[in-house]
Design a protein around this motif. Structure first.
Motif, PDB file in Angstrom:
ATOM      1  N   PHE A   3      22.169 -23.595  -1.972  1.00 53.13           N
ATOM      2  CA  PHE A   3      22.553 -23.181  -0.638  1.00 53.13           C
ATOM      3  C   PHE A   3      23.652 -22.131  -0.738  1.00 53.13           C
ATOM      4  O   PHE A   3      24.633 -22.313  -1.466  1.00 53.13           O
ATOM      5  CB  PHE A   3      23.084 -24.375   0.172  1.00 53.13           C
ATOM      6  CG  PHE A   3      22.034 -25.402   0.473  1.00 53.13           C
ATOM      7  CD1 PHE A   3      21.201 -25.260   1.559  1.00 53.13           C
ATOM      8  CD2 PHE A   3      21.887 -26.512  -0.341  1.00 53.13           C
ATOM      9  CE1 PHE A   3      20.240 -26.216   1.841  1.00 53.13           C
ATOM     10  CE2 PHE A   3      20.926 -27.469  -0.061  1.00 53.13           C
ATOM     11  CZ  PHE A   3      20.100 -27.321   1.032  1.00 53.13           C
ATOM     12  N   TRP A   5      25.824 -21.517   1.378  1.00 47.66           N
ATOM     13  CA  TRP A   5      27.063 -21.992   1.972  1.00 47.66           C
ATOM     14  C   TRP A   5      27.712 -23.124   1.168  1.00 47.66           C
ATOM     15  O   TRP A   5      28.745 -23.647   1.557  1.00 47.66           O
ATOM     16  CB  TRP A   5      26.812 -22.462   3.404  1.00 47.66           C
ATOM     17  CG  TRP A   5      25.781 -23.553   3.526  1.00 47.66           C
ATOM     18  CD1 TRP A   5      25.971 -24.888   3.374  1.00 47.66           C
ATOM     19  CD2 TRP A   5      24.394 -23.386   3.820  1.00 47.66           C
ATOM     20  NE1 TRP A   5      24.807 -25.580   3.553  1.00 47.66           N
ATOM     21  CE2 TRP A   5      23.809 -24.682   3.846  1.00 47.66           C
ATOM     22  CE3 TRP A   5      23.589 -22.284   4.074  1.00 47.66           C
ATOM     23  CZ2 TRP A   5      22.467 -24.886   4.112  1.00 47.66           C
ATOM     24  CZ3 TRP A   5      22.257 -22.511   4.336  1.00 47.66           C
ATOM     25  CH2 TRP A   5      21.698 -23.779   4.362  1.00 47.66           C
ATOM     26  N   PRO A  38      25.108 -29.925  -0.897  1.00 47.67           N
ATOM     27  CA  PRO A  38      24.936 -30.245   0.527  1.00 47.67           C
ATOM     28  C   PRO A  38      23.792 -31.232   0.729  1.00 47.67           C
ATOM     29  O   PRO A  38      22.750 -31.124   0.091  1.00 47.67           O
ATOM     30  CB  PRO A  38      24.616 -28.889   1.161  1.00 47.67           C
ATOM     31  CG  PRO A  38      24.968 -27.865   0.136  1.00 47.67           C
ATOM     32  CD  PRO A  38      24.774 -28.528  -1.189  1.00 47.67           C
ATOM     33  N   THR A 233      19.916 -24.583   8.335  1.00 48.08           N
ATOM     34  CA  THR A 233      21.210 -23.901   8.412  1.00 48.08           C
ATOM     35  C   THR A 233      22.301 -24.796   7.845  1.00 48.08           C
ATOM     36  O   THR A 233      22.080 -25.977   7.558  1.00 48.08           O
ATOM     37  CB  THR A 233      21.571 -23.546   9.864  1.00 48.08           C
ATOM     38  OG1 THR A 233      21.794 -24.761  10.600  1.00 48.08           O
ATOM     39  CG2 THR A 233      20.456 -22.746  10.533  1.00 48.08           C
ATOM     40  N   GLU A 234      23.482 -24.214   7.719  1.00 54.70           N
ATOM     41  CA  GLU A 234      24.630 -24.966   7.199  1.00 54.70           C
ATOM     42  C   GLU A 234      24.952 -26.166   8.076  1.00 54.70           C
ATOM     43  O   GLU A 234      25.414 -27.204   7.590  1.00 54.70           O
ATOM     44  CB  GLU A 234      25.834 -24.027   7.115  1.00 54.70           C
ATOM     45  CG  GLU A 234      27.092 -24.690   6.569  1.00 54.70           C
ATOM     46  CD  GLU A 234      28.270 -23.732   6.487  1.00 54.70           C
ATOM     47  OE1 GLU A 234      29.354 -24.177   6.067  1.00 54.70           O
ATOM     48  OE2 GLU A 234      28.101 -22.549   6.853  1.00 54.70           O
TER      49      GLU A 234
END
Length: 438
Positions: A3, A5, A38, A233-234
């Motif tokens: 990811f 992020w 994540p 998404t984050e």
């Protein structure tokens, strides 16, 4: 899975930077279970059982190593060495009970972990290999548990080895030579005990190696989640640490407290009393049963009572192995594009019927080989195979799933947009600020 992020690993001290340049082990751990990994933000408590399975594997390895220091793998001394551990070794009774009940709890959390995967479609693309490696771990667990059950050399240990290895003699031509090879003779004796002890000591380390592959394969597509929707998404994720380390930690503590209660107050609840009688090849127990985690497969084995083309015993052995091997083909048997059972109303109903069916098989597996248990096990066995080979493909073809959320974040916020309230105003009901306040 990478990811953009994800927060990169940054050593905080000079020593940390020096170590990271030469052996980036902290970086590896950080990427695997730290802030660099994540995880979907909507994971429920059923996702805690994977960590629990790892915890019980470590308990089994540590207690097994300690027990091996005192165990004597001899048909003349094995039973007495276990009694010596229980009575004379400092805290030996506790180590033995932890190991004995740890095996049962290891299977409990593994079965919950497997059924969670079945319900939430964790076997679907792109996680097919994660699922298959998990099944390999399960098969290794079964082999390890069977060999470990033989080691105390009690009545159920001896006759369990006699019955289980006797399955191989059902195969024509190669069956009996294979059984003799496994036992090192024509019946369980010193050669069999030595072999089983050696393999029982080795296989947990093989399991640990496959667990590493299992986790590695999981980190490529990332964890599944209760909605089955991919991370977009984050906002759909949280760092594994500290959010899920805290969640896993307290849940593991609660489950280990239950494990401690059983170990200290009901240590023989999950065992068989006949195994406290020394093995006697001349005295067959009235009712030979394996450990509880084998009962459903034992019921499938005994469900075949009529010779049809092949002997009934061979049909039973083939069906018992097929009941597990069938699970390897689930990614191709269930072709529904929706992963989670929460959005598949028809699948959900049949899933719970399957759970009841497996429980019924387990009850039949511990009962004597007599009516009505034989008939019940035959019906339950028939349904087990029908579920995977017929019902599941038909559901995938004809079922109309419920609408999926657009994202994981939307499912967490119950479909309402996350909007910040203007300064000086109360947040809109259902917004992030409201959810945080609650």
């Amino acid at each position: 899975m990478s990811f953009s992020w994800a927060k990169p690993y940054e050593p905080k001290t000079g020593l940390g930077r020096w170590f990271d340049e030469r052996l980036p082990l902290p970086r590896l751990v950080y990427g695997a279970i730290g802030g660099g990994y994540p995880v979907p933000r909507n994971l429920n408590y059923f996702w805690n059982f994977g960590v629990l399975a790892g915890a019980f594997l470590m308990i089994q390895i540590v207690t097994g190593i300690v027990l091996a220091m005192w165990y004597y793998s001899s048909v003349d001394g094995a039973f007495n060495s276990v009694e010596h551990i229980m009575r004379d070794v400092n805290a030996g009774w506790m180590i033995r009970y932890l190991h004995m009940n740890g095996a049962s709890f290891f299977f409990i959390v593994t079965y919950i972990h497997i059924f969670r995967g079945l319900y939430y479609g964790s076997y679907k693309a792109p996680r097919e290999l994660v699922w298959m490696l998990g099944l390999v771990i399960y098969l290794l667990m079964m082999a390890t548990a069977f060999m470990g059950y033989v080691l105390p050399w009690g009545q159920m240990s001896y006759w369990g080895a006699q019955v289980i290895t006797g399955f191989f003699s059902a195969f024509p031509v190669v069956g009996e030579p294979l059984r003799v090879f496994l036992l090192g003779g024509f019946a369980p004796d010193q050669a069999a005990l030595t072999r089983f002890f050696s393999l029982h000591y080795l296989l947990p380390f093989v399991i640990a190696a496959v667990v590493i592959l299992h986790i590695w394969a999981l980190h490529i597509p990332g964890s599944s989640n209760p909605t089955g929707v991919d991370v977009k998404t984050e906002k759909d994720t949280l760092p594994f640490h500290p959010f899920y380390t805290a969640k896993d930690g307290w849940f593991a503590a609660a489950f280990l407290a239950l494990f401690a209660l059983v170990t200290f107050f009901a240590p023989n609840m999950l065992g068989h009393p006949d195994n406290y009688i020394p093995a006697d090849p001349l005295a067959t127990p009235a009712h030979i049963v394996p450990e509880w985690y084998f009962w459903p497969f034992y019921a499938i084995l005994r469900a075949f009572t009529v010779d049809f083309i092949l002997p009934a015993k061979l049909w039973g052995v083939l069906a018992m192995f097929a009941a597990i091997l069938l699970l390897f083909f689930l990614p191709w048997l269930d072709k529904s594009p929706v992963r989670s059972g929460s959005y598949r109303p028809v699948f959900k109903r049949f899933f719970w019927i399957l759970v009841v069916d497996v429980i019924i098989l387990g009850i039949c597996g511990v009962k004597p080989v007599e009516q009505p248990w034989i008939a019940i096990s035959q019906v339950a066995t028939m349904y087990y195979f029908l579920h995977f080979l017929v019902i599941l493909p038909l559901i995938a073809k004809f079922e109309t799933p419920l609408p999926l959320p657009n994202s994981i974040t939307e499912s967490v916020l119950h479909g309402e947009a996350a909007e910040a309230a203007p300064a000086g105003q109360s947040p809109r009901p259902g917004s992030v600020a409201t959810a945080t306040a609650e």
